[in-house]
Motif scaffolding. Sequence first.
Motif, PDB file in Angstrom:
ATOM      1  N   ALA A 278       8.986  -0.241  -1.664  1.00 55.69           N
ATOM      2  CA  ALA A 278       9.286  -1.778  -1.568  1.00 55.69           C
ATOM      3  C   ALA A 278       9.197  -2.112  -0.118  1.00 55.69           C
ATOM      4  N   PRO A 279       8.522  -3.199   0.224  1.00 58.11           N
ATOM      5  CA  PRO A 279       8.256  -3.366   1.719  1.00 58.11           C
ATOM      6  C   PRO A 279       9.582  -3.647   2.723  1.00 58.11           C
ATOM      7  N   PHE A 280       9.843  -2.932   3.680  1.00 55.33           N
ATOM      8  CA  PHE A 280      11.050  -2.858   4.539  1.00 55.33           C
ATOM      9  C   PHE A 280      12.165  -2.843   3.781  1.00 55.33           C
ATOM     10  N   GLU A 281      12.214  -1.878   2.898  1.00 55.13           N
ATOM     11  CA  GLU A 281      13.584  -1.746   2.353  1.00 55.13           C
ATOM     12  C   GLU A 281      14.386  -0.852   3.105  1.00 55.13           C
ATOM     13  N   ARG A 282      13.688   0.181   4.025  1.00 57.78           N
ATOM     14  CA  ARG A 282      14.166   0.981   4.880  1.00 57.78           C
ATOM     15  C   ARG A 282      13.733   0.748   6.458  1.00 57.78           C
ATOM     16  N   ARG A 312      20.426 -11.047   1.626  1.00 57.34           N
ATOM     17  CA  ARG A 312      18.990 -10.553   1.919  1.00 57.34           C
ATOM     18  C   ARG A 312      18.087 -11.255   1.082  1.00 57.34           C
ATOM     19  N   TYR A 313      17.008 -11.644   1.628  1.00 57.35           N
ATOM     20  CA  TYR A 313      15.855 -12.287   0.895  1.00 57.35           C
ATOM     21  C   TYR A 313      14.569 -11.564   0.839  1.00 57.35           C
ATOM     22  N   THR A 314      13.624 -11.516  -0.005  1.00 58.62           N
ATOM     23  CA  THR A 314      12.640 -10.782   0.108  1.00 58.62           C
ATOM     24  C   THR A 314      11.235 -11.645  -0.435  1.00 58.62           C
ATOM     25  N   ARG A 315      10.081 -11.327   0.013  1.00 55.13           N
ATOM     26  CA  ARG A 315       9.123 -12.009  -0.374  1.00 55.13           C
ATOM     27  C   ARG A 315       8.034 -10.945  -0.705  1.00 55.13           C
ATOM     28  N   ALA A 316       7.323 -10.792  -1.716  1.00 51.09           N
ATOM     29  CA  ALA A 316       6.091  -9.875  -2.003  1.00 51.09           C
ATOM     30  C   ALA A 316       4.887  -9.995  -1.420  1.00 51.09           C
ATOM     31  N   PHE A 317       4.023  -9.072  -1.435  1.00 53.73           N
ATOM     32  CA  PHE A 317       2.594  -9.232  -0.730  1.00 53.73           C
ATOM     33  C   PHE A 317       1.971 -10.450  -2.063  1.00 53.73           C
ATOM     34  N   GLN A 318       1.223 -11.307  -1.301  1.00 51.34           N
ATOM     35  CA  GLN A 318       0.690 -12.381  -2.553  1.00 51.34           C
ATOM     36  C   GLN A 318      -0.586 -12.529  -2.038  1.00 51.34           C
ATOM     37  N   LEU A 319      -1.539 -13.166  -3.208  1.00 48.56           N
ATOM     38  CA  LEU A 319      -2.857 -13.365  -2.596  1.00 48.56           C
ATOM     39  C   LEU A 319      -3.100 -15.023  -2.331  1.00 48.56           C
ATOM     40  N   HIS A 320      -4.172 -15.075  -1.793  1.00 51.76           N
ATOM     41  CA  HIS A 320      -4.804 -16.569  -1.715  1.00 51.76           C
ATOM     42  C   HIS A 320      -4.947 -16.927  -3.283  1.00 51.76           C
ATOM     43  N   ALA A 321      -5.711 -16.230  -4.054  1.00 54.60           N
ATOM     44  CA  ALA A 321      -5.954 -16.684  -5.323  1.00 54.60           C
ATOM     45  C   ALA A 321      -6.848 -17.777  -5.487  1.00 54.60           C
ATOM     46  N   LEU A 684       7.643 -18.499  -8.577  1.00 51.96           N
ATOM     47  CA  LEU A 684       7.787 -18.162 -10.031  1.00 51.96           C
ATOM     48  C   LEU A 684       7.101 -16.873 -10.461  1.00 51.96           C
ATOM     49  N   LYS A 685       5.776 -16.820 -10.071  1.00 48.66           N
ATOM     50  CA  LYS A 685       4.880 -15.780 -10.711  1.00 48.66           C
ATOM     51  C   LYS A 685       4.198 -14.980  -9.719  1.00 48.66           C
ATOM     52  N   GLU A 686       3.752 -15.013  -8.459  1.00 44.08           N
ATOM     53  CA  GLU A 686       2.853 -14.266  -7.845  1.00 44.08           C
ATOM     54  C   GLU A 686       3.099 -13.172  -7.297  1.00 44.08           C
ATOM     55  N   ALA A 687       2.600 -11.942  -7.330  1.00 41.87           N
ATOM     56  CA  ALA A 687       2.908 -10.714  -6.664  1.00 41.87           C
ATOM     57  C   ALA A 687       1.873  -9.862  -6.821  1.00 41.87           C
ATOM     58  N   LEU A 688       1.490  -9.121  -5.741  1.00 40.85           N
ATOM     59  CA  LEU A 688       0.255  -8.276  -5.749  1.00 40.85           C
ATOM     60  C   LEU A 688       0.879  -6.736  -6.148  1.00 40.85           C
ATOM     61  N   LYS A 689       0.120  -6.054  -7.041  1.00 43.53           N
ATOM     62  CA  LYS A 689       0.432  -4.989  -7.745  1.00 43.53           C
ATOM     63  C   LYS A 689      -0.272  -3.728  -6.999  1.00 43.53           C
ATOM     64  N   VAL A 690       0.294  -2.699  -6.610  1.00 44.40           N
ATOM     65  CA  VAL A 690      -0.250  -1.488  -5.982  1.00 44.40           C
ATOM     66  C   VAL A 690       0.399  -0.256  -6.429  1.00 44.40           C
ATOM     67  N   ASP A 691      -0.475   0.550  -6.638  1.00 41.40           N
ATOM     68  CA  ASP A 691       0.038   1.982  -6.846  1.00 41.40           C
ATOM     69  C   ASP A 691      -1.007   2.900  -6.418  1.00 41.40           C
ATOM     70  N   THR A 693      -3.495   4.638  -7.213  1.00 41.82           N
ATOM     71  CA  THR A 693      -4.827   4.471  -7.129  1.00 41.82           C
ATOM     72  C   THR A 693      -5.323   3.285  -6.616  1.00 41.82           C
ATOM     73  N   GLY A 694      -4.393   2.693  -5.839  1.00 45.52           N
ATOM     74  CA  GLY A 694      -5.129   1.471  -5.032  1.00 45.52           C
ATOM     75  C   GLY A 694      -4.605   0.173  -5.658  1.00 45.52           C
ATOM     76  N   VAL A 695      -4.879  -0.902  -5.178  1.00 40.74           N
ATOM     77  CA  VAL A 695      -4.542  -2.496  -5.523  1.00 40.74           C
ATOM     78  C   VAL A 695      -4.736  -2.442  -7.010  1.00 40.74           C
ATOM     79  N   ARG A 696      -3.839  -2.650  -7.830  1.00 46.80           N
ATOM     80  CA  ARG A 696      -4.118  -2.797  -9.338  1.00 46.80           C
ATOM     81  C   ARG A 696      -4.408  -4.425  -9.834  1.00 46.80           C
ATOM     82  N   THR A 697      -4.207  -5.178  -8.784  1.00 45.83           N
ATOM     83  CA  THR A 697      -4.497  -6.694  -9.011  1.00 45.83           C
ATOM     84  C   THR A 697      -5.945  -6.763  -8.982  1.00 45.83           C
ATOM     85  N   ARG A 698      -6.773  -6.982 -10.280  1.00 50.44           N
ATOM     86  CA  ARG A 698      -8.031  -6.988 -10.321  1.00 50.44           C
ATOM     87  C   ARG A 698      -8.413  -8.131 -11.001  1.00 50.44           C
ATOM     88  N   SER A 699      -7.770  -8.869 -11.701  1.00 53.37           N
ATOM     89  CA  SER A 699      -8.027  -9.968 -12.573  1.00 53.37           C
ATOM     90  C   SER A 699      -7.038 -10.902 -12.631  1.00 53.37           C
TER      91      SER A 699
END
Length: 768
Positions: A278-282, A312-321, A684-691, A693-699
Amino acid sequence: MVAIVFSPQVLAQGVDAAPRLPGSLNTNRQLSAWLRVNSNGTVTVFTGKVELGQGIASALAQIAAEELDVAYGRIDMVTGDTSRTPDEGVTAGSQSIEQSGTAIRFACAEARQILLAAAAEKLGVGADTLTVVDGTVVSAPGGLRTTYWAVTTDAMLRREATARPKPKAPAEYRLVGQSLGRRDISHKFTGGAAYLQDLRLPGMVHARVVRPPVPGAELVSVDTVASRTLPGVIKVVRDGSFLAVVCEREEQAINARLALRERAVWSQSELPSTLLDAPFERPGSEMRTLDSVVYEKVAPSAPAVARRIEARYTRAFQLHASIGPSCAVARSVEDKLTVWTHSQGVFPLRNDIARALGLAPTGVDCIHMEGAGCYGHNGADDVAFDAALLARAIPGRPVRVQWMRDDEFMWEPFGSAMRVTMCAGLDAEGNVVDWHHELWSYPHSRRPGGREGVNLLAAAHLSKPWAPTFPADLPLPNGGSDRNAIPLYDFPNQKILKHYAPEAPLRTSSLRSLGAYANVFAIESLMDEAAVAAGVDPVEFRLRHLRDERARAVIEAVAKRSGWRGGSQGDGGRGDNRTLGGDGGRGDDKTLRGDGGRGDDKTLRGDGSRGDDKTLRGRGVAFARYKNHACYCAVVVEVEVDRGSGGVRVVRAWAAVDAGMVVNPDGVRNQIEGGLIQSTSWTLKEALKVDRTGVRTRSWGDYPILRFSEVPVVEIELIQRQGDDSLGVGEGAQGPTGAAIANAFAAATGRRLRDIPFAPERVKAVLS
């Protein structure tokens, strides 16, 4: 980021020697750079800003028509063309009316004076006897008349602007302040050719690019022989790790891309495991940060802190979409490369393309056409460079490159993840007397246009790669990661700290409002938590900490418009003195950790109606002045929370906005409403998924966004101040909306969400 390019006149005199002119007129000082009065009864207005769906071409046309006293329909707009328009850097930061609108207003006022002088000479009368109606100049008394079109000459405006002729006073306006029809809507509404994606040129060919499986992978080998035999293939282009195929038709290019991808061998196929954290957790443990004090204020005396609230507040990586994947068309003819692009900054893009290809900037023309989606630095610049590379490989024919959806989602620059920790100290009377804001962020700007390096995706994949420009954070007052981190509230003691991580694990850049979205989300969430702890209505709590009367006015206006009745505006229950309504534990009687809990037995959180046992309703409020110097915006939302599914829905929203002088009221409403709806989707909805094997957000299946059926009913109230300067509105609603949703959720449920997005699994976890 706005690239400042000085005109030859300014450079010759020295910047300090030249008198400062208003807006972008200061760096583009020739009147002829801004407008041309044509003998056919029209006026051509030039702007370096571009139409992104925000209606700026229409608003600028209104300003020009107003100052020249001609009909709105006589204005032809030319936007963002490196061979024709002034260089105004990037269309970003809600600054187009402030910068380009101001320049056009003064340029047209001066042009009007020049035209009237020419008309007076032709008619043999004094200029002070003349009036103008739709370009027709009439002398009184006597009724002698001529027109702008009869007295104009090509040389008339080839002079440096002085800005001495003053524009009209607001009391004289006939067009500015009116909701005139947008110029860009008809083709979009009827399905006509409205976007760059619709451009078709004679002899045009189609191309697709094969990208690495993960960032940093290099192309080891590829079998191109079989691909060249596929139907329609004109050429397979490889330069280092840049791999593409050009075909006669688009479907042929799509098929050839798939075949080529199967035959490519890359140096790696997985990402480092650190990307999965998780970004910036440490913070600070595995990344280098540039740390600084953004702002500090120490009062000589202030009441003692009786209670502290930490969160503490966080925001995920997000796309322009962007709905339409990025697209560009390029053509190379002899020594001239022409690129049609939906870039937000055609001049910075031109400079980076020229540098990467070893050309003089004058050898590249970038012409803006609107794209089907934007909201910041998406793939528009990168696909333009793809097209430029391929046009050089297929000289003479226009080459069209359109990214596939997986290209867009995997390779556009992402909106940075952020982490914000907050602490508010309250005195015995419940007033905030000490405020601490600490933020962590990756870069918010990697646009083209740096002094060195090339900020274009494919430039790093070439056999002679170009490194990108080092991503420095944008400085205040506009700011990048720290945009809107300094609260507008009057707290006697404040400290704002920034931990900026330039070496991001993923490529990040400008997403609409930059760091303001996360910072306002955190500030306004903590303000609600403090209000609950103090036992004070959230609207009243904000007002008691604000001296800025315009800020107070938008909060009061949205409260009145929404029918705010005090309290916490929800039907969610509270627990008892041991239940603080959140995920945090209780420290001691003076320190509330987590969501701040509730106030005392007199704070009951409730005037909202309850649906059934599964649905909770609540309202929340939030406020910000965008960048602390653009528009004021306050938002109230009403949410429904489904306990069973964990779904959160915004059913109604109200906003009040003060944008100073409003050129087109309907345009301002569109911007605020659009920003509010977009922020609802983010929250409410948007977050990039990564594992690994790379960026899993593809569709779109991997990246849900707000559906039309989920769009709330929105009401907008404008506080118009036509005697004041215009204030940018395009990004004013994003931060307040996200915070208002969080506050409404807390009012409805008695629990608080601090991690964006508010996905169902998070909702169910906090409710359980």
